[in-house]
Design a protein around this motif. Structure first.
Motif, PDB file in Angstrom:
ATOM      1  N   LEU A 130       6.343  17.574   6.149  1.00  0.00           N
ATOM      2  CA  LEU A 130       5.441  16.664   5.419  1.00  0.00           C
ATOM      3  C   LEU A 130       6.055  15.299   5.079  1.00  0.00           C
ATOM      4  N   PRO A 131       7.337  15.239   4.650  1.00  0.00           N
ATOM      5  CA  PRO A 131       7.901  13.915   4.333  1.00  0.00           C
ATOM      6  C   PRO A 131       8.032  13.002   5.555  1.00  0.00           C
ATOM      7  N   LEU A 132       7.935  13.575   6.747  1.00  0.00           N
ATOM      8  CA  LEU A 132       8.122  12.781   7.973  1.00  0.00           C
ATOM      9  C   LEU A 132       6.816  12.217   8.528  1.00  0.00           C
ATOM     10  N   VAL A 133       5.678  12.706   8.052  1.00  0.00           N
ATOM     11  CA  VAL A 133       4.417  12.367   8.720  1.00  0.00           C
ATOM     12  C   VAL A 133       3.474  11.515   7.855  1.00  0.00           C
ATOM     13  N   ASP A 134       2.531  10.845   8.523  1.00  0.00           N
ATOM     14  CA  ASP A 134       1.534  10.026   7.835  1.00  0.00           C
ATOM     15  C   ASP A 134       0.268  10.815   7.532  1.00  0.00           C
ATOM     16  N   PHE A 135       0.033  11.874   8.306  1.00  0.00           N
ATOM     17  CA  PHE A 135      -1.162  12.692   8.063  1.00  0.00           C
ATOM     18  C   PHE A 135      -0.963  14.090   8.634  1.00  0.00           C
ATOM     19  N   VAL A 136      -1.835  15.007   8.213  1.00  0.00           N
ATOM     20  CA  VAL A 136      -1.827  16.378   8.752  1.00  0.00           C
ATOM     21  C   VAL A 136      -3.179  16.622   9.404  1.00  0.00           C
ATOM     22  N   LEU A 137      -3.162  17.284  10.552  1.00  0.00           N
ATOM     23  CA  LEU A 137      -4.404  17.672  11.229  1.00  0.00           C
ATOM     24  C   LEU A 137      -4.515  19.194  11.186  1.00  0.00           C
ATOM     25  N   VAL A 138      -5.431  19.676  10.364  1.00  0.00           N
ATOM     26  CA  VAL A 138      -5.626  21.123  10.236  1.00  0.00           C
ATOM     27  C   VAL A 138      -6.601  21.572  11.327  1.00  0.00           C
ATOM     28  N   LYS A 157      -6.554  26.568   3.517  1.00  0.00           N
ATOM     29  CA  LYS A 157      -5.373  25.801   3.942  1.00  0.00           C
ATOM     30  C   LYS A 157      -5.473  24.348   3.481  1.00  0.00           C
ATOM     31  N   ILE A 158      -6.675  23.768   3.632  1.00  0.00           N
ATOM     32  CA  ILE A 158      -6.864  22.375   3.218  1.00  0.00           C
ATOM     33  C   ILE A 158      -6.638  22.251   1.708  1.00  0.00           C
ATOM     34  N   ARG A 159      -7.193  23.207   0.958  1.00  0.00           N
ATOM     35  CA  ARG A 159      -7.025  23.177  -0.510  1.00  0.00           C
ATOM     36  C   ARG A 159      -5.545  23.276  -0.886  1.00  0.00           C
ATOM     37  N   GLN A 160      -4.853  24.198  -0.226  1.00  0.00           N
ATOM     38  CA  GLN A 160      -3.428  24.407  -0.475  1.00  0.00           C
ATOM     39  C   GLN A 160      -2.644  23.121  -0.183  1.00  0.00           C
ATOM     40  N   LEU A 161      -3.011  22.498   0.924  1.00  0.00           N
ATOM     41  CA  LEU A 161      -2.321  21.288   1.361  1.00  0.00           C
ATOM     42  C   LEU A 161      -2.632  20.124   0.427  1.00  0.00           C
ATOM     43  N   ARG A 162      -3.892  19.989   0.028  1.00  0.00           N
ATOM     44  CA  ARG A 162      -4.282  18.857  -0.815  1.00  0.00           C
ATOM     45  C   ARG A 162      -3.519  18.863  -2.149  1.00  0.00           C
ATOM     46  N   ALA A 163      -3.155  20.049  -2.597  1.00  0.00           N
ATOM     47  CA  ALA A 163      -2.422  20.161  -3.864  1.00  0.00           C
ATOM     48  C   ALA A 163      -1.012  19.573  -3.760  1.00  0.00           C
ATOM     49  N   ILE A 164      -0.475  19.485  -2.545  1.00  0.00           N
ATOM     50  CA  ILE A 164       0.917  19.014  -2.409  1.00  0.00           C
ATOM     51  C   ILE A 164       1.049  17.774  -1.531  1.00  0.00           C
ATOM     52  N   PHE A 165      -0.066  17.289  -0.935  1.00  0.00           N
ATOM     53  CA  PHE A 165       0.022  16.202   0.040  1.00  0.00           C
ATOM     54  C   PHE A 165      -1.031  15.152  -0.276  1.00  0.00           C
ATOM     55  N   LYS A 166      -0.577  13.942  -0.530  1.00  0.00           N
ATOM     56  CA  LYS A 166      -1.511  12.906  -1.009  1.00  0.00           C
ATOM     57  C   LYS A 166      -2.058  12.017   0.111  1.00  0.00           C
ATOM     58  N   LYS A 167      -1.511  12.118   1.303  1.00  0.00           N
ATOM     59  CA  LYS A 167      -1.973  11.243   2.394  1.00  0.00           C
ATOM     60  C   LYS A 167      -3.198  11.854   3.100  1.00  0.00           C
ATOM     61  N   ASP A 168      -3.521  11.300   4.285  1.00  0.00           N
ATOM     62  CA  ASP A 168      -4.717  11.763   4.998  1.00  0.00           C
ATOM     63  C   ASP A 168      -4.616  13.223   5.452  1.00  0.00           C
ATOM     64  N   ILE A 169      -5.689  13.955   5.234  1.00  0.00           N
ATOM     65  CA  ILE A 169      -5.811  15.308   5.798  1.00  0.00           C
ATOM     66  C   ILE A 169      -7.016  15.293   6.739  1.00  0.00           C
ATOM     67  N   GLY A 187     -10.867  19.000   0.310  1.00  0.00           N
ATOM     68  CA  GLY A 187      -9.850  17.951   0.172  1.00  0.00           C
ATOM     69  C   GLY A 187      -9.522  17.177   1.444  1.00  0.00           C
ATOM     70  N   ALA A 188     -10.251  17.424   2.523  1.00  0.00           N
ATOM     71  CA  ALA A 188      -9.997  16.680   3.764  1.00  0.00           C
ATOM     72  C   ALA A 188     -10.723  15.340   3.727  1.00  0.00           C
ATOM     73  N   ASN A 189     -10.187  14.330   4.437  1.00  0.00           N
ATOM     74  CA  ASN A 189     -10.852  13.018   4.450  1.00  0.00           C
ATOM     75  C   ASN A 189     -10.985  12.398   5.838  1.00  0.00           C
ATOM     76  N   VAL A 190     -10.511  13.104   6.871  1.00  0.00           N
ATOM     77  CA  VAL A 190     -10.728  12.634   8.247  1.00  0.00           C
ATOM     78  C   VAL A 190     -11.351  13.776   9.038  1.00  0.00           C
TER      79      VAL A 190
END
Ligand code: DX5
Ligand code: ZN
Length: 211
Positions: A130-138, A157-169, A187-190
């Motif tokens: 996560l610290p290396l990337v600009d976004f996650v694609l679930v 998974k998206i909910r879990q991720l949104r709790a710890i990742f502030k960039k684009d999901i 919590g996804a935005n793309v």
């Protein structure tokens, strides 16, 4: 967060790709999602850097290139040189060390890096990335084909991720007007969507309904 819509050209008519690209751009698409498949990581073969180069010359929208290939560390630069604005690699196909190298090169080239995970891969597997990337694609389908049914396990998974990742999901697979609402609430935005957008009679209406 603003919702971005990324039509997946896998569902487009490749005999008139340029017109298809113009159609989704005019209808309000934010990105063009390009599915690259190698017949190894996934059971389907699609396109390579040559076609990506022509796509990039046919649209002014950013190209969101989804690499469903083995050994992306070997090939990603060819896709950057072909005009990609965003490159997504799968966690199942890279080591953390390779990902760090890819991240360094992409930063220099001002290309965004995304990490994707298959439905069977838990969020725990991408935590260190996560610290290396600009976004996650679930992935909400098993990668390989468009037109598959949304796998509901993606929502937690998206909910879990949104709790710890502030960039684009971003979410990819089986997105329609109903699942779009569910992934947005999680919590996804793309939203990457193929058959729902390219199969629609009214493209603008389809894109608006996702947004
Ligand atoms: C699946 C691809 C998706 C696919 C989406 O392997 O990564 O981008 O084209 O198509 P739909 O929206 O039809 O599921
Ligand atoms: Zn995709």
């Amino acid at each position: 967060m603003k919702i971005k819509i990324a039509p997946s050209i896998l569902s487009a008519d490749f005999s008139c790709l340029s017109a298809e690209l113009k159609k989704v751009q005019a209808a309000g698409a934010d990105l063009i999602h390009v599915d690259v498949m190698d017949g190894h990581f996934v059971p389907n073969i699609t396109i390579g850097p040559l076609v990506v180069k022509y796509i990039s010359s046919a649209t002014s929208l950013p190209l969101d290139v989804h690499l469903m290939i083995e050994n992306p560390a070997k090939y990603f630069l060819e896709f950057v040189n072909a005009g990609s604005d965003m490159i997504t690699v799968h966690i199942e196909t890279v080591s953390l060390k390779e990902l760090a190298t890819i991240a360094k090169v992409l930063k220099k080239r001002k290309v965004k890096l995304g990490i994707s995970l298959n439905p069977a891969t838990p969020i725990a597997k991408i935590k260190k990335a996560l610290p290396l990337v600009d976004f996650v694609l679930v992935m909400s389908v098993n990668p390989g084909f468009s037109g598959q049914v949304f796998i509901r396990g993606a929502l937690s998974k998206i909910r879990q991720l949104r709790a710890i990742f502030k960039k684009d999901i971003a979410v990819d697979g089986g997105i329609n007007n109903i699942t779009a609402k569910q992934v947005k609430n999680a919590g996804a935005n793309v939203l990457a969507a193929g058959s729902y957008i390219f199969g629609a009679k009214n493209t603008k209406q389809a894109i608006d309904s996702l947004r």
